[in-house]
Every structure is written in C-alpha cells, then in structure tokens.
Write a protein that holds these residues in place. Structure first.
Motif, PDB file in Angstrom:
ATOM      1  N   MET B   1       0.850  -1.192   0.000  1.00 54.50           N
ATOM      2  CA  MET B   1       0.000   0.000   0.000  1.00 54.50           C
ATOM      3  C   MET B   1       0.884   1.240   0.000  1.00 54.50           C
ATOM      4  SD  MET B   1      -2.808   1.308   2.819  1.00 54.50           S
ATOM      5  CE  MET B   1      -4.123   0.181   2.423  1.00 54.50           C
ATOM      6  N   GLN B   2       0.514   2.209  -0.870  1.00 55.25           N
ATOM      7  CA  GLN B   2       1.248   3.470  -0.959  1.00 55.25           C
ATOM      8  C   GLN B   2       1.269   4.197   0.398  1.00 55.25           C
ATOM      9  OE1 GLN B   2      -1.013   5.545  -4.092  1.00 55.25           O
ATOM     10  NE2 GLN B   2       0.977   6.232  -4.856  1.00 55.25           N
ATOM     11  N   ASN B   3       2.387   4.922   0.661  1.00 56.72           N
ATOM     12  CA  ASN B   3       2.489   5.681   1.915  1.00 56.72           C
ATOM     13  C   ASN B   3       1.326   6.655   2.090  1.00 56.72           C
ATOM     14  OD1 ASN B   3       4.715   4.388   2.745  1.00 56.72           O
ATOM     15  ND2 ASN B   3       6.182   5.907   1.951  1.00 56.72           N
ATOM     16  N   ILE B   4       0.946   7.303   0.996  1.00 56.12           N
ATOM     17  CA  ILE B   4      -0.095   8.332   1.118  1.00 56.12           C
ATOM     18  C   ILE B   4      -1.425   7.691   1.538  1.00 56.12           C
ATOM     19  CG2 ILE B   4      -0.808   8.287  -1.333  1.00 56.12           C
ATOM     20  CD1 ILE B   4      -0.501  11.423   0.931  1.00 56.12           C
ATOM     21  N   GLU B   5      -1.663   6.449   1.111  1.00 54.29           N
ATOM     22  CA  GLU B   5      -2.917   5.779   1.513  1.00 54.29           C
ATOM     23  C   GLU B   5      -2.840   5.384   2.988  1.00 54.29           C
ATOM     24  OE1 GLU B   5      -5.833   5.723   0.151  1.00 54.29           O
ATOM     25  OE2 GLU B   5      -4.941   6.826  -1.528  1.00 54.29           O
ATOM     26  N   ILE B   6      -1.616   5.082   3.471  1.00 55.03           N
ATOM     27  CA  ILE B   6      -1.447   4.794   4.915  1.00 55.03           C
ATOM     28  C   ILE B   6      -1.763   6.061   5.696  1.00 55.03           C
ATOM     29  CG2 ILE B   6       0.238   4.229   6.712  1.00 55.03           C
ATOM     30  CD1 ILE B   6       1.631   2.436   4.551  1.00 55.03           C
ATOM     31  N   LEU B   7      -1.256   7.215   5.180  1.00 54.51           N
ATOM     32  CA  LEU B   7      -1.544   8.501   5.829  1.00 54.51           C
ATOM     33  C   LEU B   7      -3.052   8.754   5.822  1.00 54.51           C
ATOM     34  CD1 LEU B   7       0.345  11.721   5.806  1.00 54.51           C
ATOM     35  CD2 LEU B   7      -1.943  11.869   4.827  1.00 54.51           C
ATOM     36  N   GLY B   8      -3.705   8.420   4.722  1.00 54.33           N
ATOM     37  CA  GLY B   8      -5.159   8.582   4.624  1.00 54.33           C
ATOM     38  C   GLY B   8      -5.876   7.710   5.641  1.00 54.33           C
ATOM     39  N   LEU B   9      -5.387   6.496   5.827  1.00 50.53           N
ATOM     40  CA  LEU B   9      -6.002   5.591   6.816  1.00 50.53           C
ATOM     41  C   LEU B   9      -5.819   6.133   8.229  1.00 50.53           C
ATOM     42  CD1 LEU B   9      -5.290   1.985   5.451  1.00 50.53           C
ATOM     43  CD2 LEU B   9      -7.503   3.095   5.771  1.00 50.53           C
ATOM     44  N   VAL B  10      -4.620   6.676   8.518  1.00 52.30           N
ATOM     45  CA  VAL B  10      -4.382   7.260   9.855  1.00 52.30           C
ATOM     46  C   VAL B  10      -5.309   8.459  10.051  1.00 52.30           C
ATOM     47  CG1 VAL B  10      -2.699   8.466  11.316  1.00 52.30           C
ATOM     48  CG2 VAL B  10      -1.982   6.466   9.962  1.00 52.30           C
ATOM     49  N   ALA B  11      -5.429   9.300   9.007  1.00 53.62           N
ATOM     50  CA  ALA B  11      -6.342  10.459   9.087  1.00 53.62           C
ATOM     51  C   ALA B  11      -7.763   9.965   9.322  1.00 53.62           C
ATOM     52  CB  ALA B  11      -6.280  11.259   7.789  1.00 53.62           C
ATOM     53  N   ALA B  12      -8.115   8.884   8.640  1.00 53.75           N
ATOM     54  CA  ALA B  12      -9.463   8.308   8.773  1.00 53.75           C
ATOM     55  C   ALA B  12      -9.692   7.844  10.207  1.00 53.75           C
ATOM     56  CB  ALA B  12      -9.616   7.138   7.809  1.00 53.75           C
ATOM     57  N   VAL B  13      -8.689   7.184  10.792  1.00 53.96           N
ATOM     58  CA  VAL B  13      -8.829   6.699  12.174  1.00 53.96           C
ATOM     59  C   VAL B  13      -9.046   7.885  13.115  1.00 53.96           C
ATOM     60  CG1 VAL B  13      -7.589   5.629  14.107  1.00 53.96           C
ATOM     61  CG2 VAL B  13      -7.530   4.570  11.822  1.00 53.96           C
ATOM     62  N   PHE B  14      -8.259   8.963  12.900  1.00 58.35           N
ATOM     63  CA  PHE B  14      -8.397  10.140  13.779  1.00 58.35           C
ATOM     64  C   PHE B  14      -9.784  10.777  13.626  1.00 58.35           C
ATOM     65  CE2 PHE B  14      -3.545  11.083  13.970  1.00 58.35           C
ATOM     66  CZ  PHE B  14      -3.438  10.379  15.150  1.00 58.35           C
ATOM     67  N   THR B  15     -10.179  11.124  12.404  1.00 57.42           N
ATOM     68  CA  THR B  15     -11.434  11.877  12.235  1.00 57.42           C
ATOM     69  C   THR B  15     -12.655  10.996  12.538  1.00 57.42           C
ATOM     70  OG1 THR B  15     -11.275  11.413   9.861  1.00 57.42           O
ATOM     71  CG2 THR B  15     -10.623  13.609  10.579  1.00 57.42           C
ATOM     72  N   THR B  16     -12.454   9.688  12.545  1.00 56.24           N
ATOM     73  CA  THR B  16     -13.561   8.793  12.889  1.00 56.24           C
ATOM     74  C   THR B  16     -13.615   8.581  14.394  1.00 56.24           C
ATOM     75  OG1 THR B  16     -13.298   7.679  10.770  1.00 56.24           O
ATOM     76  CG2 THR B  16     -14.488   6.482  12.484  1.00 56.24           C
ATOM     77  N   SER B  17     -12.479   8.199  14.976  1.00 54.41           N
ATOM     78  CA  SER B  17     -12.463   7.890  16.414  1.00 54.41           C
ATOM     79  C   SER B  17     -12.674   9.146  17.260  1.00 54.41           C
ATOM     80  CB  SER B  17     -11.135   7.227  16.787  1.00 54.41           C
ATOM     81  OG  SER B  17     -10.056   8.095  16.443  1.00 54.41           O
ATOM     82  N   ALA B  18     -12.456  10.317  16.660  1.00 51.62           N
ATOM     83  CA  ALA B  18     -12.609  11.566  17.412  1.00 51.62           C
ATOM     84  C   ALA B  18     -13.998  11.679  18.039  1.00 51.62           C
ATOM     85  CB  ALA B  18     -12.361  12.765  16.504  1.00 51.62           C
ATOM     86  N   PHE B  19     -15.007  11.110  17.374  1.00 58.93           N
ATOM     87  CA  PHE B  19     -16.377  11.263  17.888  1.00 58.93           C
ATOM     88  C   PHE B  19     -16.651  10.351  19.078  1.00 58.93           C
ATOM     89  CE2 PHE B  19     -18.144  14.308  15.079  1.00 58.93           C
ATOM     90  CZ  PHE B  19     -17.385  14.202  13.920  1.00 58.93           C
ATOM     91  N   VAL B  20     -15.831   9.333  19.275  1.00 54.89           N
ATOM     92  CA  VAL B  20     -16.075   8.383  20.371  1.00 54.89           C
ATOM     93  C   VAL B  20     -16.024   9.085  21.737  1.00 54.89           C
ATOM     94  CG1 VAL B  20     -15.219   6.310  21.523  1.00 54.89           C
ATOM     95  CG2 VAL B  20     -15.311   6.397  19.005  1.00 54.89           C
ATOM     96  N   PRO B  21     -14.972   9.910  22.017  1.00 57.10           N
ATOM     97  CA  PRO B  21     -14.976  10.600  23.319  1.00 57.10           C
ATOM     98  C   PRO B  21     -16.187  11.517  23.510  1.00 57.10           C
ATOM     99  CG  PRO B  21     -13.021  11.215  22.040  1.00 57.10           C
ATOM    100  CD  PRO B  21     -13.719  10.141  21.291  1.00 57.10           C
ATOM    101  N   GLN B  22     -16.706  12.093  22.409  1.00 52.91           N
ATOM    102  CA  GLN B  22     -17.889  12.951  22.554  1.00 52.91           C
ATOM    103  C   GLN B  22     -19.112  12.106  22.889  1.00 52.91           C
ATOM    104  OE1 GLN B  22     -18.384  16.771  22.080  1.00 52.91           O
ATOM    105  NE2 GLN B  22     -19.767  15.742  23.490  1.00 52.91           N
ATOM    106  N   VAL B  23     -19.264  10.959  22.229  1.00 56.14           N
ATOM    107  CA  VAL B  23     -20.383  10.054  22.524  1.00 56.14           C
ATOM    108  C   VAL B  23     -20.287   9.602  23.984  1.00 56.14           C
ATOM    109  CG1 VAL B  23     -21.364   7.773  22.052  1.00 56.14           C
ATOM    110  CG2 VAL B  23     -20.707   9.257  20.148  1.00 56.14           C
ATOM    111  N   PHE B  24     -19.063   9.253  24.410  1.00 55.27           N
ATOM    112  CA  PHE B  24     -18.844   8.770  25.787  1.00 55.27           C
ATOM    113  C   PHE B  24     -19.192   9.861  26.802  1.00 55.27           C
ATOM    114  CE2 PHE B  24     -17.320   5.952  28.916  1.00 55.27           C
ATOM    115  CZ  PHE B  24     -16.548   6.667  29.834  1.00 55.27           C
TER     116      PHE B  24
END
Lengths: 84, 84
Positions: B1-24
């Motif tokens: 997998m290209q590095n940029i897609e890994i960066l995209g996945l990390v960005a995805a994890v951040f912007t997705t998981s960010a809502f979990v603390p708000q829900v909690f």
C-alpha cells in the motif's frame, strides 16, 4: 469541472461550515461543559492529515475543506479552553 | 500500500475515532446543552457526500472514514435528541 469534484466541493462546504453553528453556540452561551476537548484535539490531528492527503491528490475540495475545518476547530479548542 | 494511503487511513482513524470521546461524554453526563444539533445535522450531510466521493475515487480511507463517522454522528444526533 467534473461532477464528482462539484460533489466534493459541496461535501467540503457542509463538513466545513458545520462547525460555524457550534462556534456561534459557544460564543452566545459562553458554555462548553458538554463539549469533548479530546474529540476536537483528535479531530484536528485528523483534518491536518486529510489536508496533506488532499495536497498529494491535488483535490481542491479536500484541501479547502480540511484547511478551513482545521482553522475552525482551533477556534472551538480555544473557546473550550477559555470557557472550560 | 502506498504511503499516502497509509496517511489517509491514519487520518481516517483520527477523524472517525474523534467522535467516540464525545459520545462517551454525553453518555456519562446525560447532557448535550452545549452541543449544536445544527452542526451535527450539517456534518452528517457532508460525511455522506464524502462517502460517495470516496466510492467514486475508490479511496479505501475515505470510504471507511466517512462511513463510520456518519454512523457515529447519527449516535450523537440520537443522544442530543434524547437528552435535549
């Protein structure tokens, strides 16, 4: 401009402008008790990376969206720290 | 997998998981007074469109991020309506 890029720009406008009513609500009521600081810090890290991702893919909608969103999130973080 | 897609996945994890603390936080305190419903409705419209944008561009990170984020946002909207 390709239709899909227009859709991207519309998505960008939504996910960017979405933070404006939250900033306005905090400004009006001077209260952030229910807002999760951790959410906004993690979210900021994410939009910064999405900004880099958009630069790489030369996606105007992603660059605009994540650049402005990151700025608005910094405002929310600042207001959250001010009205803890 | 290209590095940029890994960066995209990390960005995805951040912007997705960010809502979990708000829900909690909402779940723990049963309070949403300071949270803007308009923000989450507009944001939901945006992530839904980003999901379509990601499908078109066959971007795994965008599809994952915006799919899960849209689901988490619906949870926040539900909790906001419940604990108005």
């Amino acid at each position: 401009m390709q239709n899909i890029e227009i859709l991207g720009l519309v998505a960008a406008v939504f996910t960017t402008s979405a933070f404006v009513p939250q900033v306005f609500k905090i400004w009006k009521h001077k209260s952030t008790k229910d807002i999760s600081l951790v959410m906004y810090l993690v979210f900021f890290a994410g939009t910064s990376l999405w900004f880099v991702y958009g630069m790489y893919h030369e996606s105007v909608s992603m660059i605009l969206a994540n650049g402005i969103t990151s700025a608005l999130i910094l405002v929310v973080i600042g207001l959250k720290l001010k009205y803890k």
